[in-house]
Scaffold this active site. Structure first.
Site, mmCIF file in Angstrom:
data_model
loop_
_atom_site.group_PDB
_atom_site.id
_atom_site.type_symbol
_atom_site.label_atom_id
_atom_site.label_comp_id
_atom_site.label_asym_id
_atom_site.label_seq_id
_atom_site.Cartn_x
_atom_site.Cartn_y
_atom_site.Cartn_z
ATOM 1 N N THR A 256 -40.558 39.955 14.139
ATOM 2 C CA THR A 256 -41.097 41.315 14.299
ATOM 3 C C THR A 256 -42.614 41.332 14.097
ATOM 4 O OG1 THR A 256 -39.025 42.148 13.415
ATOM 5 C CG2 THR A 256 -40.870 43.689 13.463
ATOM 6 N N LYS B 141 -44.685 39.642 0.670
ATOM 7 C CA LYS B 141 -44.808 40.137 -0.711
ATOM 8 C C LYS B 141 -44.019 39.295 -1.703
ATOM 9 C CE LYS B 141 -41.699 42.613 1.755
ATOM 10 N NZ LYS B 141 -41.773 43.137 3.116
ATOM 11 N N LYS C 34 -43.890 44.639 -4.293
ATOM 12 C CA LYS C 34 -45.105 45.345 -3.835
ATOM 13 C C LYS C 34 -45.827 45.990 -5.023
ATOM 14 C CE LYS C 34 -42.829 46.202 0.588
ATOM 15 N NZ LYS C 34 -41.945 47.099 1.340
ATOM 16 N N ILE D 241 -50.140 50.961 5.800
ATOM 17 C CA ILE D 241 -51.060 51.739 4.945
ATOM 18 C C ILE D 241 -52.081 50.776 4.327
ATOM 19 C CG2 ILE D 241 -51.270 53.232 2.925
ATOM 20 C CD1 ILE D 241 -48.356 54.069 3.294
ATOM 21 N N GLU E 199 -52.812 42.443 3.111
ATOM 22 C CA GLU E 199 -52.661 43.894 3.320
ATOM 23 C C GLU E 199 -51.267 44.269 3.811
ATOM 24 O OE1 GLU E 199 -53.372 47.216 2.628
ATOM 25 O OE2 GLU E 199 -55.438 46.572 2.970
ATOM 26 N N GLY F 221 -30.307 48.183 11.730
ATOM 27 C CA GLY F 221 -31.146 46.998 11.538
ATOM 28 C C GLY F 221 -32.246 47.194 10.515
ATOM 29 N N GLY G 1 -46.733 48.179 4.421
ATOM 30 C CA GLY G 1 -46.909 47.965 5.864
ATOM 31 C C GLY G 1 -48.264 48.367 6.393
HETATM 32 P P1 NAP Z 1 -38.392 38.033 11.155
HETATM 33 O O1 NAP Z 1 -38.370 39.027 12.269
HETATM 34 O O2 NAP Z 1 -37.131 37.598 10.552
HETATM 35 O O3 NAP Z 1 -39.187 36.750 11.685
HETATM 36 C C1 NAP Z 1 -39.356 35.606 10.913
HETATM 37 C C2 NAP Z 1 -39.951 34.541 11.796
HETATM 38 O O4 NAP Z 1 -40.229 33.393 11.011
HETATM 39 C C3 NAP Z 1 -39.012 34.094 12.920
HETATM 40 O O5 NAP Z 1 -39.741 33.925 14.107
HETATM 41 C C4 NAP Z 1 -38.482 32.756 12.422
HETATM 42 O O6 NAP Z 1 -38.193 31.846 13.477
HETATM 43 C C5 NAP Z 1 -39.668 32.257 11.626
HETATM 44 N N1 NAP Z 1 -39.277 31.323 10.578
HETATM 45 C C6 NAP Z 1 -38.491 31.562 9.522
HETATM 46 N N2 NAP Z 1 -38.359 30.443 8.788
HETATM 47 C C7 NAP Z 1 -39.080 29.493 9.403
HETATM 48 C C8 NAP Z 1 -39.323 28.133 9.153
HETATM 49 N N3 NAP Z 1 -38.783 27.516 8.099
HETATM 50 N N4 NAP Z 1 -40.101 27.464 10.017
HETATM 51 C C9 NAP Z 1 -40.647 28.071 11.076
HETATM 52 N N5 NAP Z 1 -40.453 29.378 11.366
HETATM 53 C C10 NAP Z 1 -39.671 30.065 10.545
HETATM 54 O O7 NAP Z 1 -39.312 38.545 9.961
HETATM 55 P P2 NAP Z 1 -40.400 39.685 10.011
HETATM 56 O O8 NAP Z 1 -39.718 41.010 9.886
HETATM 57 O O9 NAP Z 1 -41.350 39.465 11.118
HETATM 58 O O10 NAP Z 1 -41.117 39.464 8.586
HETATM 59 C C11 NAP Z 1 -42.034 38.412 8.388
HETATM 60 C C12 NAP Z 1 -42.723 38.603 7.045
HETATM 61 O O11 NAP Z 1 -43.392 39.849 7.033
HETATM 62 C C13 NAP Z 1 -41.786 38.641 5.843
HETATM 63 O O12 NAP Z 1 -42.446 38.075 4.738
HETATM 64 C C14 NAP Z 1 -41.579 40.118 5.616
HETATM 65 O O13 NAP Z 1 -41.229 40.424 4.286
HETATM 66 C C15 NAP Z 1 -42.940 40.643 5.954
HETATM 67 N N6 NAP Z 1 -42.973 42.033 6.337
HETATM 68 C C16 NAP Z 1 -42.205 42.482 7.347
HETATM 69 C C17 NAP Z 1 -42.268 43.794 7.738
HETATM 70 C C18 NAP Z 1 -41.462 44.323 8.885
HETATM 71 O O14 NAP Z 1 -41.586 45.506 9.212
HETATM 72 N N7 NAP Z 1 -40.650 43.515 9.558
HETATM 73 C C19 NAP Z 1 -43.121 44.690 7.056
HETATM 74 C C20 NAP Z 1 -43.920 44.190 6.025
HETATM 75 C C21 NAP Z 1 -43.840 42.869 5.670
HETATM 76 P P3 NAP Z 1 -37.055 32.130 14.563
HETATM 77 O O15 NAP Z 1 -37.507 33.339 15.332
HETATM 78 O O16 NAP Z 1 -37.041 30.928 15.418
HETATM 79 O O17 NAP Z 1 -35.801 32.349 13.805
HETATM 80 N N1 HSE Z 2 -37.483 46.160 3.896
HETATM 81 C C1 HSE Z 2 -38.782 46.725 3.814
HETATM 82 C C2 HSE Z 2 -38.656 48.250 3.800
HETATM 83 C C3 HSE Z 2 -39.624 46.245 4.984
HETATM 84 O O1 HSE Z 2 -37.575 48.776 4.047
HETATM 85 O O2 HSE Z 2 -39.634 48.935 3.512
HETATM 86 C C4 HSE Z 2 -41.088 46.358 4.760
HETATM 87 O O3 HSE Z 2 -41.540 45.649 3.658
#
Ligand code: NAP
Ligand code: HSE
Length: 437
Positions: A20, A113, A213, A144, A137, A195, A142
């Site tokens: 994502t 985080k 956080k 903000i 950040e 999801g 997210g």
């Molecule tokens: P995600 O959609 O699950 O994507 C994770 C990505 O990392 C995938 O592309 C995965 O590969 C790759 N990955 C995982 N383990 C790996 C490894 N060992 N080697 C290489 N690639 C690897 O996660 P996300 O939602 O983007 O979140 C990513 C980070 O941002 C997390 O720390 C999360 O807490 C943080 N975050 C997310 C959001 C949000 O809204 N989603 C908001 C704030 C912070 P594959 O695609 O091949 O499986």
């Molecule tokens: N699981 C987190 C939330 C994603 O619901 O706010 C962003 O950190």
């Protein structure tokens, strides 16, 4: 061989994680080439990417970038100045690759985080030793820009309190329970279908993600080492639709609220369900939105509201950090040099507050008096009391709601433990803190 990051010419980015957030970052960089170059003072160029599955269809053209199977190798590449860690997880690849990048003096931008809550101090010390930037950040609330606000905009303040709703999933569940009159289990399942939940849902509903956080904000706000292990954590799994409705009748909404403040008894960090006034900005917060409230001695109260998650908002925060690095702007990871961060003494209990108490009593003479006596003997004074005759209550039962004056949490626990001995309670009482916001 690797080189330290170039301070001129294109800023070369390596992105580890193409989910994502990672794909969101790629899309903005591809879409806003000229604007980002103008704002950063130099072009931003993605040179290499990494994810687990090279065959996955990823909704973005990645053909121009080198592919690395191993994120650690990506972090070490000569043609990567900034390692963008958007994989997740506080051990394994995310930690190893971040350490590898920082050890080589390469800048790191992360949305992770969990990684920083567990290893923030060591990573910050490493970054500051090698002269690398470590920016996060996107890790807190997210889209903000609260890290920038706290480290820069409010740098002239003594921060008194940081509060907020920092997990969108929990806020979605609580507000949906209220608006649809549905029980926790039903809305939890709905959130799963949509999801919203993390792979391990307890990170969300157990308050852990939001606690991560809060611990990062507290470190910046109070100049202390990140101390996630000292955050008082309680999730939303026990919040009932009855309490949501009864609190609403009394002018309150229930939120998973984070509060950090430095008290005479030490650093208080809590991420727990609380009642807040329904008409307050926090009380009004609906759905998956986040809100962070910052209180400084000079500035007063600042309220920041926005999307706490999602592709665009989180990528927006990552790009803000990347642009700062492109410009050559540097600051200590947590606002002051990591070696100067104090080891915080944790407050052993939370500051006194009013409490909402709900109990089901046998409806017979003297029952309420026995409960009131327990409160009185614990030194707790009653502010409001109400008896509710619910249509579904068994004959002979009464729901009693009490709002106390300010009480110490230990006194409330003591009073609750004494209720059992009265023999008039039909089920375990509920106590929820009322936060003054
Ligand atoms: P995600 O959609 O699950 O994507 C994770 C990505 O990392 C995938 O592309 C995965 O590969 C790759 N990955 C995982 N383990 C790996 C490894 N060992 N080697 C290489 N690639 C690897 O996660 P996300 O939602 O983007 O979140 C990513 C980070 O941002 C997390 O720390 C999360 O807490 C943080 N975050 C997310 C959001 C949000 O809204 N989603 C908001 C704030 C912070 P594959 O695609 O091949 O499986
Ligand atoms: N699981 C987190 C939330 C994603 O619901 O706010 C962003 O950190």
């Amino acid at each position: 061989m690797s080189s330290t990051p170039s301070e001129t010419g294109p800023l070369r980015l390596g992105i580890a994680g193409l989910g994502t957030v990672g794909i969101g970052v790629v899309k903005i960089i591809q879409r806003e080439v000229e604007t980002l170059a103008a704002r950063g003072g130099r072009p931003l160029v993605i040179t290499a990417v990494s994810a687990r599955d090279p065959k996955k269809n990823r909704d973005a053209d990645l053909s121009g970038y080198a592919w690395e199977t191993d994120p650690v190798q990506l972090a070490k590449r000569d043609d990567v100045d900034v390692f963008i860690e958007v994989m997740g997880g506080h051990e394994g690849a995310a930690k190893d690759a971040t350490e590898a990048a920082l050890a080589l003096g390469k800048h790191v931008v992360t949305a992770n985080k969990a990684l920083l809550a567990h290893h923030g101090q060591a990573l910050a010390e490493l970054a500051e030793k090698t002269g690398a930037a470590l920016r996060f950040e996107a890790a807190v609330a997210g889209g903000i820009p609260v890290i920038k606000a706290l480290t820069e905009g409010l740098a002239g303040n003594r921060i008194k309190r940081v509060m907020g709703v920092m997990n969108g999933t929990c806020n979605y569940i609580l507000t949906r329970m209220q608006s649809a009159g549905l029980p926790y289990e039903t809305v939890f399942e709905e959130a799963r279908q949509l999801g919203y939940l993390e792979a391990d849902p307890n990170l969300d509903v157990g308050g852990i993600d939001a606690g991560h956080k809060l611990s990062l904000l507290a470190a910046i706000a109070f100049g202390t080492r990140v101390s996630f292990d000292k955050v008082e954590l309680e999730g939303i799994g026990n919040v009932s639709i009855d309490d949501i409705n009864l609190a609403d009748d009394m002018g309150y909404h229930i939120k998973l609220l984070g509060v950090a403040q430095m008290t005479g008894r030490g650093l208080e960090q809590r991420m727990t369900p609380c009642l807040v006034p329904a008409e307050s900005p926090l009380g009004q917060l609906q759905g998956g939105t986040n809100m962070v409230v910052l209180e400084g001695d000079a500035v007063g109260q600042i309220v920041m509201r926005g999307a706490g998650a999602g592709e665009g908002p989180t990528a927006s925060a990552v790009l803000g950090d990347v642009i700062d690095i492109a410009r050559g702007y540097r600051r200590p990871v947590f606002g002051i040099p990591a070696t100067q961060l104090a080891d915080p003494v944790a407050a052993r209990s939370a500051t006194p507050a009013p409490y909402y108490l709900r109990m089901r009593l046998q409806d017979k003479p003297g029952a309420l008096a026995k409960v009131a006596t327990c409160l009185g003997e614990a030194g707790i004074s009653i502010d409001q009391m109400r008896q509710i005759n619910q249509p579904d209550a068994d004959d002979g039962d009464a729901i009693v709601l009490i709002v106390t004056h300010k009480a110490a949490p230990a006194d409330v626990s003591h009073a609750l433990s004494q209720f059992n001995a009265t023999g008039v309670l039909v089920e375990n009482p509920v106590a929820i803190r009322i936060e003054e916001v």
